[in-house]
Design a protein around this motif. Structure first.
Motif, PDB file in Angstrom:
ATOM      1  N   GLU A   1      53.242  10.167  55.578  1.00 19.87           N
ATOM      2  CA  GLU A   1      52.671   8.967  54.958  1.00 19.87           C
ATOM      3  C   GLU A   1      51.269   9.252  54.434  1.00 19.87           C
TER       4      GLU A   1
ATOM      5  N   ARG B   1      49.878   1.225  55.034  1.00 12.54           N
ATOM      6  CA  ARG B   1      51.187   1.433  55.671  1.00 12.54           C
ATOM      7  C   ARG B   1      51.037   2.184  57.003  1.00 12.54           C
TER       8      ARG B   1
ATOM      9  N   THR C   1      52.080   0.417  60.644  1.00 12.13           N
ATOM     10  CA  THR C   1      53.164   0.984  61.446  1.00 12.13           C
ATOM     11  C   THR C   1      52.645   1.836  62.608  1.00 12.13           C
TER      12      THR C   1
ATOM     13  N   GLU D   1      51.701   3.335  65.920  1.00 16.50           N
ATOM     14  CA  GLU D   1      52.074   3.286  67.336  1.00 16.50           C
ATOM     15  C   GLU D   1      51.206   4.307  68.053  1.00 16.50           C
TER      16      GLU D   1
ATOM     17  N   VAL E   1      52.338   7.736  63.970  1.00 18.36           N
ATOM     18  CA  VAL E   1      52.567   7.720  62.533  1.00 18.36           C
ATOM     19  C   VAL E   1      52.476   9.163  62.029  1.00 18.36           C
TER      20      VAL E   1
ATOM     21  N   ARG F   1      46.962  -2.392  64.085  1.00 17.20           N
ATOM     22  CA  ARG F   1      48.288  -2.753  63.586  1.00 17.20           C
ATOM     23  C   ARG F   1      48.352  -4.253  63.302  1.00 17.20           C
TER      24      ARG F   1
ATOM     25  N   GLY G   1      53.562  -3.770  56.240  1.00 16.54           N
ATOM     26  CA  GLY G   1      53.984  -2.373  56.250  1.00 16.54           C
ATOM     27  C   GLY G   1      55.464  -2.209  56.329  1.00 16.54           C
TER      28      GLY G   1
ATOM     29  N   ASP H   1      59.533  -1.604  55.340  1.00 13.48           N
ATOM     30  CA  ASP H   1      60.196  -0.480  54.653  1.00 13.48           C
ATOM     31  C   ASP H   1      60.625  -0.853  53.264  1.00 13.48           C
TER      32      ASP H   1
END
Length: 147
Positions: free
Chosen positions: A14, A19, A23, A25, A86, A139, A145, A147
């Motif tokens: 990415e 984004r 996303t 984590e 990510v 986040r 973000g 898909d």
């Protein structure tokens, strides 16, 4: 004779900061980690190192605290190891700045190690949970973000 299964294509790394943050984590590794260094690298248990950096002043290794203790190595910073799940591109711009900023705003020290697949943060072990909460707030602050 059967052929080995070919690896499934994976998403490319990415590059879009919004984004990446949406996303994001964060996974905490178990245990505590320390930085050790030696001018004479043969004195360090390099096989136990989870990361190494060669500098003009000597070799730096990141070890599990118990491994450093078992080898009688000195250290002064005891860290929790947090991994950002990510898959950021190595040329991506802004992720390190964003995570550093949210931690700095709370006075949490952060040492960043960039791997090919993920970025890793070593933060003071006693502030692990506070650092996790701060990173999770990124986040929530960047919800777009999908898909």
């Amino acid at each position: 004779m059967s052929r080995a299964a070919e690896p499934q294509p994976t998403r490319p790394p990415e590059t879009d900061l919004a984004r990446m943050l949406a996303t994001l984590e964060v996974e905490a590794r178990a245990g505590e980690y320390v930085f050790v260094t030696a001018v004479q690298p043969e004195r360090l248990p390099r096989a136990l190192a989870l990361a190494t950096i060669e500098e003009a002043e000597g070799l730096t290794c990141v070890l599990r605290r118990e491994d450093a203790d078992a080898h009688g190595l000195s250290y002064d910073f005891v860290a929790a190891w947090l991994s950002l799940s990510v898959h950021s591109a190595l040329q991506a711009v802004g992720l390190t700045a964003a995570v550093s900023q949210v931690l700095a705003e709370r006075g949490i020290a952060c040492n960043v190690l960039a791997g090919f697949h993920h970025d890793h943060l070593l933060v003071p072990s006693e502030r692990r949970d506070e650092a996790l909460a701060a990173l999770h707030s990124l986040r929530r602050a960047n919800p777009a973000g999908g898909d």
